[in-house]
Design an enzyme around this catalytic site. Structure first.
Site, PDB file in Angstrom:
ATOM      1  N   LYS A  45       0.797  -1.227   0.000  1.00  0.00           N
ATOM      2  CA  LYS A  45       0.000   0.000   0.000  1.00  0.00           C
ATOM      3  C   LYS A  45       0.830   1.277   0.000  1.00  0.00           C
ATOM      4  O   LYS A  45       0.295   2.360  -0.198  1.00  0.00           O
ATOM      5  CB  LYS A  45      -0.972   0.000   1.179  1.00  0.00           C
ATOM      6  CG  LYS A  45      -1.867  -1.215   1.259  1.00  0.00           C
ATOM      7  CD  LYS A  45      -2.803  -1.365   0.088  1.00  0.00           C
ATOM      8  CE  LYS A  45      -3.969  -0.429   0.188  1.00  0.00           C
ATOM      9  NZ  LYS A  45      -5.045  -0.813  -0.756  1.00  0.00           N
ATOM     10  N   SER A 262      -3.024 -12.495   3.773  1.00  0.00           N
ATOM     11  CA  SER A 262      -3.546 -12.197   2.423  1.00  0.00           C
ATOM     12  C   SER A 262      -2.550 -12.660   1.362  1.00  0.00           C
ATOM     13  O   SER A 262      -2.950 -13.097   0.274  1.00  0.00           O
ATOM     14  CB  SER A 262      -3.889 -10.713   2.257  1.00  0.00           C
ATOM     15  OG  SER A 262      -2.732  -9.923   2.135  1.00  0.00           O
TER      16      SER A 262
HETATM   17  C1  PLP Z   1      -2.542  -7.072   3.714  1.00  0.00           C
HETATM   18  C2  PLP Z   1      -3.317  -6.639   2.496  1.00  0.00           C
HETATM   19  N1  PLP Z   1      -3.532  -7.509   1.532  1.00  0.00           N
HETATM   20  C3  PLP Z   1      -4.247  -7.195   0.437  1.00  0.00           C
HETATM   21  C4  PLP Z   1      -4.784  -5.939   0.258  1.00  0.00           C
HETATM   22  C5  PLP Z   1      -5.618  -5.662  -0.970  1.00  0.00           C
HETATM   23  O1  PLP Z   1      -5.031  -4.762  -1.877  1.00  0.00           O
HETATM   24  P1  PLP Z   1      -5.930  -3.807  -2.759  1.00  0.00           P
HETATM   25  O2  PLP Z   1      -6.465  -2.743  -1.847  1.00  0.00           O
HETATM   26  O3  PLP Z   1      -4.989  -3.237  -3.772  1.00  0.00           O
HETATM   27  O4  PLP Z   1      -7.039  -4.605  -3.347  1.00  0.00           O
HETATM   28  C6  PLP Z   1      -4.580  -4.991   1.246  1.00  0.00           C
HETATM   29  C7  PLP Z   1      -5.177  -3.684   1.146  1.00  0.00           C
HETATM   30  O5  PLP Z   1      -5.267  -2.957   2.085  1.00  0.00           O
HETATM   31  C8  PLP Z   1      -3.817  -5.341   2.396  1.00  0.00           C
HETATM   32  O6  PLP Z   1      -3.602  -4.466   3.384  1.00  0.00           O
END
Ligand code: PLP
Length: 303
Positions: A45, A262
């Site tokens: 991010k 994630s």
């Molecule tokens: C740990 C984590 N994984 C995945 C994402 C998802 O990314 P995106 O917002 O680009 O869809 C985020 C977004 O905040 C995140 O903090």
């Protein structure tokens, strides 16, 4: 070559691509993952945070003491906090109370003002509160709204997507990513499709409505991001919290990669895609590190 911006901003992006093909175990199929946890704020991010802040400054929306305001589950907040500290911009973040204590401490440490909302209402509760704060005093704030701000997917179109093309020498056949705001999936996906007509874009969502994969969102929930196009991906894969947490441990123990839940959900989905191929280059992203979730991994008996 990207223009030098000075200070910590020059450390954002240009992350290494890790070769995880060993996990697939097939000669013709490669699995590659971009180590986004190596960004200075520890997550993917940092990229959209920098783009959103620089774009707002360029358009005259920030400056003269105006505060940047947004709702975040933590990582975007850390990105904003780094960039805002470096550029002298005051920052207010609305954060759901279930965000890990380590993230909250880091946000305060970087100088952000925090408004913490009901953990049971998740990110949607934080978004509603941020809108309320903005509407009560619109002159005091620039409401960055990462869920609607086109600078979010643009960051991934111009940096992450471009880097993937260069690092795979244009050989990527599948791109797999979980969606939170959907900035990564939409931005990278658009950039890849522009150069590679046959590339397949695979979207990852949590299986359960009440899930523990921080950063990801079920898109059938109340607030759907304006930047998200439901019909964009070629395929959608659902990953359970349990599968993500077990994969996080496998990544740590078998590959030495300390990735968060994630990231592990992305790898689990990418492995499902890879299992159906005879030939291909499957690319995914590792948005942040396991270090931020050790308390949760511990509560699952996985540490
Ligand atoms: C740990 C984590 N994984 C995945 C994402 C998802 O990314 P995106 O917002 O680009 O869809 C985020 C977004 O905040 C995140 O903090």
């Amino acid at each position: 070559m990207r223009r030098r911006l000075g200070g910590v901003l020059d450390a954002i992006g240009r992350t290494p691509m890790l070769d995880l093909s060993k996990m697939v175990g097939k000669r013709g199929v490669r699995l590659l993952a971009k180590a986004e946890f190596l960004n200075p704020g520890g997550s993917v991010k940092d990229r959209p945070a920098m783009y959103i802040v620089l774009d707002a400054i360029r358009r005259g929306e920030l400056g003269q003491g105006r505060r940047l305001l947004d709702a975040t589950s933590g990582n975007m907040g850390i990105g904003y906090a780094l960039v805002c500290a470096a550029l002298g911009i005051p920052l207010t973040l609305v954060v759901p109370g279930n965000v890990s204590p380590v993230k909250l401490d880091l946000l305060r440490y970087l100088g952000a003002e925090l408004v913490v909302t009901d953990p049971l209402e998740g990110i949607d509760g934080a978004i509603l509160k941020a809108r309320e704060i903005y509407e009560a005093n619109p002159k005091a704030y620039f409401y960055a709204d990462q869920y609607s701000n086109p600078a979010n997917p643009l960051a991934h179109y111009e940096t992450t997507g471009r880097e993937i093309l260069v690092q795979t020498r244009g050989r990527v056949t599948h791109f797999v990513a979980g969606v939170g705001t959907s900035g990564t999936l939409m931005g990278v996906g658009r950039r890849l499709r522009e150069s590679l007509r046959n590339v397949k874009i695979v979207e990852v969502q949590p299986e359960e409505h009440l899930h523990g994969i921080e950063g990801l969102k079920r898109m059938d929930e109340a607030i759907r991001p304006a930047i998200y196009d439901q019909g964009f991906a070629d395929e959608r894969v659902f990953v359970s919290t349990e599968e993500a947490y077990r994969m996080a441990r496998d990544l740590a123990r078998l590959m030495g990669v300390p990735a968060g839940p994630s990231s592990a959900a992305n790898v689990a989905a990418a492995l499902r895609v890879a299992s159906e191929l005879e030939q291909g280059v499957v690319v995914t992203v590792l948005p942040d590190s396991a270090q931020r979730y050790l308390h949760l991994l511990k509560s699952w008996g996985l540490t």
